[in-house]
Enzyme design. Structure first.
Site, PDB file in Angstrom:
ATOM      1  N   SER A 142       0.855  -1.186   0.000  1.00 49.18           N
ATOM      2  CA  SER A 142       0.000   0.000   0.000  1.00 49.18           C
ATOM      3  C   SER A 142       0.888   1.232   0.000  1.00 49.18           C
ATOM      4  CB  SER A 142      -0.884   0.025   1.254  1.00 49.18           C
ATOM      5  OG  SER A 142      -1.508   1.289   1.390  1.00 49.18           O
ATOM      6  N   TYR A 156      -1.669  -0.558  10.367  1.00 47.95           N
ATOM      7  CA  TYR A 156      -1.871  -1.016   8.984  1.00 47.95           C
ATOM      8  C   TYR A 156      -0.682  -0.626   8.107  1.00 47.95           C
ATOM      9  CZ  TYR A 156      -3.817  -1.035   4.238  1.00 47.95           C
ATOM     10  OH  TYR A 156      -4.022  -1.240   2.882  1.00 47.95           O
TER      11      TYR A 156
HETATM   12  P1  NAP Z   1     -11.876  -5.235   0.714  1.00 49.89           P
HETATM   13  O1  NAP Z   1     -12.729  -4.631  -0.347  1.00 49.89           O
HETATM   14  O2  NAP Z   1     -12.164  -4.924   2.141  1.00 49.89           O
HETATM   15  O3  NAP Z   1     -11.874  -6.814   0.497  1.00 49.89           O
HETATM   16  C1  NAP Z   1     -11.138  -7.608   1.387  1.00 49.89           C
HETATM   17  C2  NAP Z   1     -11.163  -9.042   0.918  1.00 49.89           C
HETATM   18  O4  NAP Z   1     -10.332  -9.799   1.816  1.00 49.89           O
HETATM   19  C3  NAP Z   1     -12.535  -9.679   0.947  1.00 49.89           C
HETATM   20  O5  NAP Z   1     -12.629 -10.556  -0.148  1.00 49.89           O
HETATM   21  C4  NAP Z   1     -12.528 -10.447   2.266  1.00 49.89           C
HETATM   22  O6  NAP Z   1     -13.313 -11.635   2.239  1.00 49.89           O
HETATM   23  C5  NAP Z   1     -11.093 -10.868   2.363  1.00 49.89           C
HETATM   24  N1  NAP Z   1     -10.642 -11.133   3.720  1.00 49.89           N
HETATM   25  C6  NAP Z   1     -10.733 -10.334   4.820  1.00 49.89           C
HETATM   26  N2  NAP Z   1     -10.186 -10.949   5.877  1.00 49.89           N
HETATM   27  C7  NAP Z   1      -9.765 -12.164   5.450  1.00 49.89           C
HETATM   28  C8  NAP Z   1      -9.145 -13.263   6.059  1.00 49.89           C
HETATM   29  N3  NAP Z   1      -8.833 -13.259   7.375  1.00 49.89           N
HETATM   30  N4  NAP Z   1      -8.873 -14.362   5.314  1.00 49.89           N
HETATM   31  C9  NAP Z   1      -9.189 -14.401   3.997  1.00 49.89           C
HETATM   32  N5  NAP Z   1      -9.778 -13.393   3.355  1.00 49.89           N
HETATM   33  C10 NAP Z   1     -10.068 -12.294   4.076  1.00 49.89           C
HETATM   34  O7  NAP Z   1     -10.326  -4.846   0.485  1.00 49.89           O
HETATM   35  P2  NAP Z   1      -9.561  -4.230  -0.777  1.00 49.89           P
HETATM   36  O8  NAP Z   1      -9.682  -2.758  -0.727  1.00 49.89           O
HETATM   37  O9  NAP Z   1      -9.946  -4.957  -2.014  1.00 49.89           O
HETATM   38  O10 NAP Z   1      -8.048  -4.571  -0.365  1.00 49.89           O
HETATM   39  C11 NAP Z   1      -7.377  -5.726  -0.848  1.00 49.89           C
HETATM   40  C12 NAP Z   1      -5.906  -5.585  -0.509  1.00 49.89           C
HETATM   41  O11 NAP Z   1      -5.403  -4.379  -1.100  1.00 49.89           O
HETATM   42  C13 NAP Z   1      -5.604  -5.480   0.985  1.00 49.89           C
HETATM   43  O12 NAP Z   1      -4.409  -6.162   1.298  1.00 49.89           O
HETATM   44  C14 NAP Z   1      -5.425  -3.985   1.201  1.00 49.89           C
HETATM   45  O13 NAP Z   1      -4.604  -3.700   2.306  1.00 49.89           O
HETATM   46  C15 NAP Z   1      -4.771  -3.597  -0.110  1.00 49.89           C
HETATM   47  N6  NAP Z   1      -4.917  -2.161  -0.449  1.00 49.89           N
HETATM   48  C16 NAP Z   1      -6.140  -1.603  -0.656  1.00 49.89           C
HETATM   49  C17 NAP Z   1      -6.237  -0.247  -0.940  1.00 49.89           C
HETATM   50  C18 NAP Z   1      -7.549   0.463  -1.189  1.00 49.89           C
HETATM   51  O14 NAP Z   1      -7.563   1.705  -1.241  1.00 49.89           O
HETATM   52  N7  NAP Z   1      -8.663  -0.243  -1.351  1.00 49.89           N
HETATM   53  C19 NAP Z   1      -5.077   0.531  -0.997  1.00 49.89           C
HETATM   54  C20 NAP Z   1      -3.849  -0.071  -0.772  1.00 49.89           C
HETATM   55  C21 NAP Z   1      -3.783  -1.414  -0.496  1.00 49.89           C
HETATM   56  P3  NAP Z   1     -14.822 -11.717   2.828  1.00 49.89           P
HETATM   57  O15 NAP Z   1     -15.575 -10.572   2.230  1.00 49.89           O
HETATM   58  O16 NAP Z   1     -15.317 -13.043   2.366  1.00 49.89           O
HETATM   59  O17 NAP Z   1     -14.708 -11.651   4.313  1.00 49.89           O
END
Ligand code: NAP
Length: 248
Positions: A142, A156
């Protein structure tokens, strides 16, 4: 393209990666933790794209679940050729002095310990040293790793610093074993994750800091992930691609 395992594939960046991977010729293992319906919709789209899908529930913060994910994935779809180490949480946002041990532990357990376990099992399955065919790992870092999460998400941000280090170290460790290890480092991407910080206005609040003047999409991150996994990136390892609209 082979079999791709995506942790946290039911929503957000993981779901977009699963869907795009199928369009690019991967069979896809969709891991999820709690949202079976959303994961099922992703699997249906993979099938509609003419590829095979396997849905595997598992908590990536739990070692037994991580080990089972890889065993079931290989059993369902065959030898694994790529892994997207995507599952991650932010924890509730607050200044560090107001952050509970429970939040710190939950964030570290999934984002660091879980990511290390997923990378470990990915290497065991794909390394030519262990009879595998080689492959690619893409870790989700991130922009927070550099920006620091000041005032809201320092635990985080610190876990994403660990992801950067994991990426460098593991790329060197398995560079001779047929595995490339890279990261993507997204900025503000429109997914549900921001609401989980407790600040429902988080994206709008941070938007003025984005030079391009908009948030990114999950598909814009998926594009970079799939490029890193593709033969087009055959000499790329140990790097982290910033996908931030210029928010550096
Ligand atoms: P999100 O929309 O909150 O989705 C999270 C996903 O992870 C969901 O599919 C959830 O599954 C799953 N998950 C949560 N806890 C879990 C666990 N203990 N075991 C297995 N699966 C789990 O998140 P996102 O924004 O797509 O982020 C994905 C990645 O990108 C993360 O690592 C985040 O830190 C990184 N990231 C995101 C952003 C951003 O702005 N969105 C920026 C930088 C980095 P369920 O729904 O089935 O629980």
């Amino acid at each position: 393209m082979g079999v791709l395992v995506v942790t946290g594939g039911s929503r957000g960046i993981g779901a977009a990666t699963c869907r795009m991977a199928a369009q690019r010729g991967w069979d896809v293992v969709v891991n999820y933790k709690g949202n079976a319906a959303a994961a099922g919709a992703v699997a249906a789209d993979i099938a509609a794209a003419g590829r095979k899908a396997a849905l595997i529930q598992g908590d990536m913060a739990v070692e037994a679940d991580v080990i089972r994910l890889f065993a079931e994935a290989q059993k369902a779809l065959g030898p694994i050729g790529g892994v997207v180490n995507n599952a991650g949480i932010t924890g509730t946002g607050s200044r560090l002095e107001d952050t509970t041990l429970e939040t710190i532990r939950a964030v570290v357990d999934l984002n660091v310990t879980g990511a290390l376990l997923v990378a470990r099992e990915a290497v065991k399955r794909m390394s030519t040293r262990h009879g595998g065919q080689g492959g690619g790992i893409v870790n989700l870092s991130s922009a927070a790793a550099r920006l620091g999460g000041t005032g809201e998400l320092i635990p985080y941000a610190a876990t994403k610093g660990a992801i950067e280090t994991l990426t460098i170290g593991l790329a060197k460790e398995v560079g001779g074993d047929g595995i490339r290890v890279n990261a993507v480092s997204p900025g503000l991407i429109a997914t549900d994750i921001h609401d989980s910080t407790g600040d429902m206005n988080r994206m709008n609040r941070l938007l003025p800091g984005v030079p391009m003047g908009r948030v990114g999409t999950a598909e814009e991150v998926a594009e970079a992930i799939l490029w890193l996994l593709s033969p087009a990136a055959s000499y790329v390892t140990g790097t982290s691609i910033q996908i931030t609209g210029g928010r550096l």
